[in-house]
Scaffold this active site. Structure first.
Site, PDB file in Angstrom:
ATOM      1  N   GLY A  80       0.946  -1.021  -0.210  1.00 15.53           N
ATOM      2  CA  GLY A  80      -0.288   0.002  -0.037  1.00 15.53           C
ATOM      3  C   GLY A  80       0.463   0.989   0.470  1.00 15.53           C
ATOM      4  O   GLY A  80       0.206   2.429  -0.040  1.00 15.53           O
ATOM      5  N   CYS A  81       1.731   0.781   0.087  1.00 14.82           N
ATOM      6  CA  CYS A  81       3.061   2.785  -0.600  1.00 14.82           C
ATOM      7  C   CYS A  81       3.130   2.357  -1.627  1.00 14.82           C
ATOM      8  O   CYS A  81       3.253   1.906  -2.629  1.00 14.82           O
ATOM      9  CB  CYS A  81       4.315   2.112   0.823  1.00 14.82           C
ATOM     10  SG  CYS A  81       4.334   2.020   2.438  1.00 14.82           S
ATOM     11  N   SER A  82       3.352   3.910  -2.776  1.00 14.06           N
ATOM     12  CA  SER A  82       3.941   4.412  -3.584  1.00 14.06           C
ATOM     13  C   SER A  82       5.055   3.982  -3.439  1.00 14.06           C
ATOM     14  O   SER A  82       4.820   3.644  -5.089  1.00 14.06           O
ATOM     15  CB  SER A  82       2.883   5.671  -3.521  1.00 14.06           C
ATOM     16  OG  SER A  82       4.753   6.663  -3.056  1.00 14.06           O
TER      17      SER A  82
END
Length: 134
Positions: free
Chosen positions: A46-48
């Site tokens: 879920g991290c860019s």
């Protein structure tokens, strides 16, 4: 190790560009994470940017985290998160309100949503790890 309060004292007097530099410097100061530990199992979802967090249990039962990112500012954010919990006992980590500890930095107002969207996932992974060891 520098405390979050000490870093915040410096952070609040900086202009936005210098705040970015401070975050980058915090990320650079993180303990190096060996490439062999940067696996799918240690990747924070879920991290860019790519973010890896690897827990180590010390002899006294405290948890020490190695972390890295392929983005300099994100790595600095990880450093802030870790300052709230690094080398604490699992029960202490579970009792720590990391979002509240980070609130004085007002990261959502300082950084783009892309940069901050993964923070809850980083915190969740650390809390899940602490819960397994508690």
């Amino acid at each position: 190790m520098t405390s979050l309060a000490d870093i915040h004292d410096e952070y609040e007097f900086l202009d936005p560009d210098d705040r970015y530099r401070l975050l980058i410097d915090l990320g650079r100061a993180l303990e190096p994470m060996p490439a062999a530990l940067k696996t799918d199992a240690t990747l924070v979802r879920g991290c860019s940017a790519s973010v890896w967090v690897y827990p180590q249990r010390r002899e006294d039962g405290a948890l020490h985290f190695l972390a890295d990112s392929n983005a300099a500012i994100t790595k600095g954010i990880i450093a802030l998160v870790l300052l709230a919990v690094q080398d604490d006992a699992p029960a202490a980590i579970l009792a720590t309100d990391v979002p509240a500890a980070l609130a004085p930095f007002d990261l959502a107002a300082q950084l783009s949503s892309n940069r901050t969207q993964g923070i809850p996932n980083m915190i969740a992974l650390i809390r899940e790890t602490a819960a397994r060891y508690a």
